[in-house]
Design a protein around this motif. Structure first.
Motif, PDB file in Angstrom:
ATOM      1  N   GLY A 125       0.809  -1.235   0.000  1.00 39.63           N
ATOM      2  CA  GLY A 125       0.000   0.000   0.000  1.00 39.63           C
ATOM      3  C   GLY A 125       0.830   1.266   0.000  1.00 39.63           C
ATOM      4  O   GLY A 125       0.344   2.350   0.345  1.00 39.63           O
ATOM      5  N   ILE A 126       2.098   1.152  -0.397  1.00 37.18           N
ATOM      6  CA  ILE A 126       2.989   2.331  -0.432  1.00 37.18           C
ATOM      7  C   ILE A 126       2.822   3.030  -1.784  1.00 37.18           C
ATOM      8  O   ILE A 126       2.801   2.376  -2.824  1.00 37.18           O
ATOM      9  CB  ILE A 126       4.462   1.885  -0.259  1.00 37.18           C
ATOM     10  CG1 ILE A 126       4.651   1.228   1.107  1.00 37.18           C
ATOM     11  CG2 ILE A 126       5.423   3.040  -0.469  1.00 37.18           C
ATOM     12  CD1 ILE A 126       5.967   0.462   1.244  1.00 37.18           C
ATOM     13  N   LYS A 127       2.711   4.365  -1.756  1.00 38.55           N
ATOM     14  CA  LYS A 127       2.642   5.126  -3.008  1.00 38.55           C
ATOM     15  C   LYS A 127       4.055   5.366  -3.529  1.00 38.55           C
ATOM     16  O   LYS A 127       4.985   5.635  -2.738  1.00 38.55           O
ATOM     17  CB  LYS A 127       1.936   6.462  -2.783  1.00 38.55           C
ATOM     18  CG  LYS A 127       0.454   6.304  -2.549  1.00 38.55           C
ATOM     19  CD  LYS A 127      -0.265   6.020  -3.864  1.00 38.55           C
ATOM     20  CE  LYS A 127      -1.697   5.579  -3.625  1.00 38.55           C
ATOM     21  NZ  LYS A 127      -2.401   5.224  -4.860  1.00 38.55           N
ATOM     22  N   VAL A 128       4.223   5.287  -4.837  1.00 37.36           N
ATOM     23  CA  VAL A 128       5.544   5.445  -5.442  1.00 37.36           C
ATOM     24  C   VAL A 128       5.551   6.656  -6.373  1.00 37.36           C
ATOM     25  O   VAL A 128       4.733   6.752  -7.288  1.00 37.36           O
ATOM     26  CB  VAL A 128       5.942   4.179  -6.235  1.00 37.36           C
ATOM     27  CG1 VAL A 128       7.248   4.404  -6.990  1.00 37.36           C
ATOM     28  CG2 VAL A 128       6.066   2.982  -5.300  1.00 37.36           C
ATOM     29  N   ASP A 140       3.696  -0.454 -11.435  1.00 34.18           N
ATOM     30  CA  ASP A 140       3.667  -0.115 -10.014  1.00 34.18           C
ATOM     31  C   ASP A 140       4.334   1.219  -9.692  1.00 34.18           C
ATOM     32  O   ASP A 140       5.138   1.330  -8.766  1.00 34.18           O
ATOM     33  CB  ASP A 140       4.315  -1.251  -9.200  1.00 34.18           C
ATOM     34  CG  ASP A 140       3.567  -2.564  -9.413  1.00 34.18           C
ATOM     35  OD1 ASP A 140       2.321  -2.519  -9.507  1.00 34.18           O
ATOM     36  OD2 ASP A 140       4.228  -3.614  -9.489  1.00 34.18           O
ATOM     37  N   VAL A 141       4.030   2.223 -10.504  1.00 36.32           N
ATOM     38  CA  VAL A 141       4.493   3.580 -10.196  1.00 36.32           C
ATOM     39  C   VAL A 141       3.263   4.473 -10.276  1.00 36.32           C
ATOM     40  O   VAL A 141       2.449   4.352 -11.199  1.00 36.32           O
ATOM     41  CB  VAL A 141       5.621   4.035 -11.163  1.00 36.32           C
ATOM     42  CG1 VAL A 141       5.274   3.801 -12.619  1.00 36.32           C
ATOM     43  CG2 VAL A 141       5.955   5.515 -10.939  1.00 36.32           C
ATOM     44  N   ASP A 142       3.091   5.332  -9.276  1.00 39.42           N
ATOM     45  CA  ASP A 142       1.852   6.115  -9.200  1.00 39.42           C
ATOM     46  C   ASP A 142       1.973   7.484  -9.854  1.00 39.42           C
ATOM     47  O   ASP A 142       1.028   7.949 -10.483  1.00 39.42           O
ATOM     48  CB  ASP A 142       1.458   6.277  -7.722  1.00 39.42           C
ATOM     49  CG  ASP A 142       1.149   4.926  -7.091  1.00 39.42           C
ATOM     50  OD1 ASP A 142       0.110   4.349  -7.456  1.00 39.42           O
ATOM     51  OD2 ASP A 142       1.962   4.434  -6.281  1.00 39.42           O
ATOM     52  N   TYR A 143       3.107   8.139  -9.676  1.00 42.10           N
ATOM     53  CA  TYR A 143       3.265   9.507 -10.182  1.00 42.10           C
ATOM     54  C   TYR A 143       4.707   9.699 -10.648  1.00 42.10           C
ATOM     55  O   TYR A 143       5.632   9.020 -10.193  1.00 42.10           O
ATOM     56  CB  TYR A 143       2.959  10.553  -9.087  1.00 42.10           C
ATOM     57  CG  TYR A 143       1.582  10.367  -8.488  1.00 42.10           C
ATOM     58  CD1 TYR A 143       0.444  10.826  -9.162  1.00 42.10           C
ATOM     59  CD2 TYR A 143       1.422   9.698  -7.278  1.00 42.10           C
ATOM     60  CE1 TYR A 143      -0.812  10.626  -8.629  1.00 42.10           C
ATOM     61  CE2 TYR A 143       0.167   9.492  -6.738  1.00 42.10           C
ATOM     62  CZ  TYR A 143      -0.956   9.959  -7.421  1.00 42.10           C
ATOM     63  OH  TYR A 143      -2.200   9.749  -6.917  1.00 42.10           O
ATOM     64  N   TYR A 144       4.867  10.685 -11.546  1.00 42.97           N
ATOM     65  CA  TYR A 144       6.197  11.062 -12.019  1.00 42.97           C
ATOM     66  C   TYR A 144       6.275  12.583 -11.943  1.00 42.97           C
ATOM     67  O   TYR A 144       5.354  13.279 -12.377  1.00 42.97           O
ATOM     68  CB  TYR A 144       6.363  10.576 -13.463  1.00 42.97           C
ATOM     69  CG  TYR A 144       7.659  10.953 -14.147  1.00 42.97           C
ATOM     70  CD1 TYR A 144       8.867  10.953 -13.455  1.00 42.97           C
ATOM     71  CD2 TYR A 144       7.686  11.287 -15.495  1.00 42.97           C
ATOM     72  CE1 TYR A 144      10.051  11.285 -14.093  1.00 42.97           C
ATOM     73  CE2 TYR A 144       8.867  11.614 -16.144  1.00 42.97           C
ATOM     74  CZ  TYR A 144      10.046  11.618 -15.439  1.00 42.97           C
ATOM     75  OH  TYR A 144      11.222  11.949 -16.069  1.00 42.97           O
TER      76      TYR A 144
END
Ligand code: BGC
Length: 364
Positions: A125-128, A140-144
């Motif tokens: 549940g960690i945001k990346v 599995d990457v949420d934002y750049y």
């Protein structure tokens, strides 16, 4: 900030299609994307994993992440992979996940080698957030969050042409090309942005590359190591130039620009027109002295601020602001792009007005 619309002309469509094919496609979005986390404690642990200290911006980022995340009430752990490369970064991220971080901010050594860690982060549940360099071939990457890398390349290509015209009379000109490290996802958009401007001038004979080395693979610099540039340029200058003049060098950053200038000097060449990036102190001095032609200002303070704002939004259960999507080969990653600024001797005195430390260098 509004991103430049990509789909407004035939040329832009071609560029966008090419980018999509190479896994670097970007497009505008007016709105934000998927739903955010439900929020987490205001004093949560935040992991920041950075690559190696290959340029001053990374060192600055370390300090700024520590101070800005602490000031926002979080408990940061900021680490460099350093000489240990991708394996060291994998271990550090594993440890950050075990320690219970709520967000991982990652400037990857190699954006393709963290898939196991990113899957574990997602499961926990960690945001990346991919910082400066995108994470590639993963869902599995949420934002750049980054400066627009393709735009950086375009500015560098145009600066090289402008500098040649201003300093080296009329063409044709002899130039050499340098790209960044192939494991860094940014090296491709930097190089492709520049070649969008330079390739037509190579094709029409305005620019000549005496080494014959014009593909990214041929001109890449492993590890962004200036020693590799110097060795390559020394060898090109001694084997291909003889009495010919080297007029210009496309360099993707300041560290490599200075290595190229050193090599030219050692070979008895006049200072060529050399591009750069990062606003490194030595390069700003060189630009003021009329040597290095240009750099790119990508203010690290603002990039870290934008990233920390994303962390704060996630903590509050709010969707972070994004303005574009960047295809990473697997998904379109919601992205916040900041605008890079070209700096030459002409605008250098004004360029760092908002940067206390660098303003002192350019306006002593
Ligand atoms: C950054 C550049 C930097 C390079 C080498 C890239 O990913 O975007 O600013 O010059 O890494 O450190």
């Amino acid at each position: 900030m509004r991103r430049r619309k990509l789909l407004t002309s035939a040329a832009a469509i071609t560029a966008a299609a090419a980018l999509a094919l190479t896994g670097c496609g970007r497009s505008d979005t007016g709105a934000s994307s998927s739903s955010a986390a439900a929020g987490f404690p205001a004093d949560a642990k935040i992991g920041v994993s950075l690559p190696a200290k290959t340029s001053e911006n990374w060192v600055l980022a370390e300090n700024l992440f520590n101070s800005d995340l602490k000031a926002a009430g979080f408990q940061p752990t900021v680490q460099f992979a350093g000489d240990g490369g991708a394996p060291a970064q994998q271990q550090q991220i594993d440890a950050m996940i075990s320690s219970g971080v709520k967000v991982l901010v990652i400037g990857a050594v190699d954006g393709k080698q963290l898939n196991t860690q990113l899957a574990a982060a997602k499961a926990a549940g960690i945001k990346v957030i991919a910082y400066d360099r995108n994470l590639q071939s993963t869902k599995d990457v949420d934002y750049y969050v980054a400066y627009d890398n393709f735009k950086v390349g375009e500015l560098q290509g145009q600066a090289l042409l402008d500098g040649l015209k201003a300093r080296k009379g009329s063409g044709p000109y002899n130039i050499e090309l340098i790209a960044g490290s192939n494991d860094d996802a940014n090296s491709k958009p930097f190089f492709e942005g520049a070649m969008k401007v330079l390739q037509p001038k190579i094709d029409d004979g305005t620019l000549k590359v005496l080494s014959g080395q014009t593909t990214q693979d041929q001109v890449a610099t492993q590890g962004w190591d200036p020693k590799n540039v110097q060795t390559r340029m020394d060898s090109i200058l001694s084997s291909k130039y003889g009495s010919a003049k080297l007029d210009g060098v496309l360099s993707p950053n300041d560290t490599l620009a200075r290595a190229a200038m050193r090599s030219a000097k050692d070979a008895g060449q006049e200072v060529p027109v050399v591009t750069g990036q990062d606003s490194e102190v030595e390069s700003l001095k060189s630009i003021l002295a009329g040597e290095q032609y240009s750099t790119i200002n990508k203010d690290t303070t603002n990039l870290v601020k934008a990233t920390v704002q994303m962390v704060k939004d996630l903590q509050a259960g709010k969707e972070p602001t994004t303005t574009a999507k960047t295809n990473n080969g697997t998904i379109d990653v919601p992205t916040q792009y900041l605008e890079p600024v070209l700096v030459t001797k002409e605008n250098i005195k004004d360029a760092y007005k908002n940067d206390e430390a660098l303003n002192k260098i350019v306006n002593p």
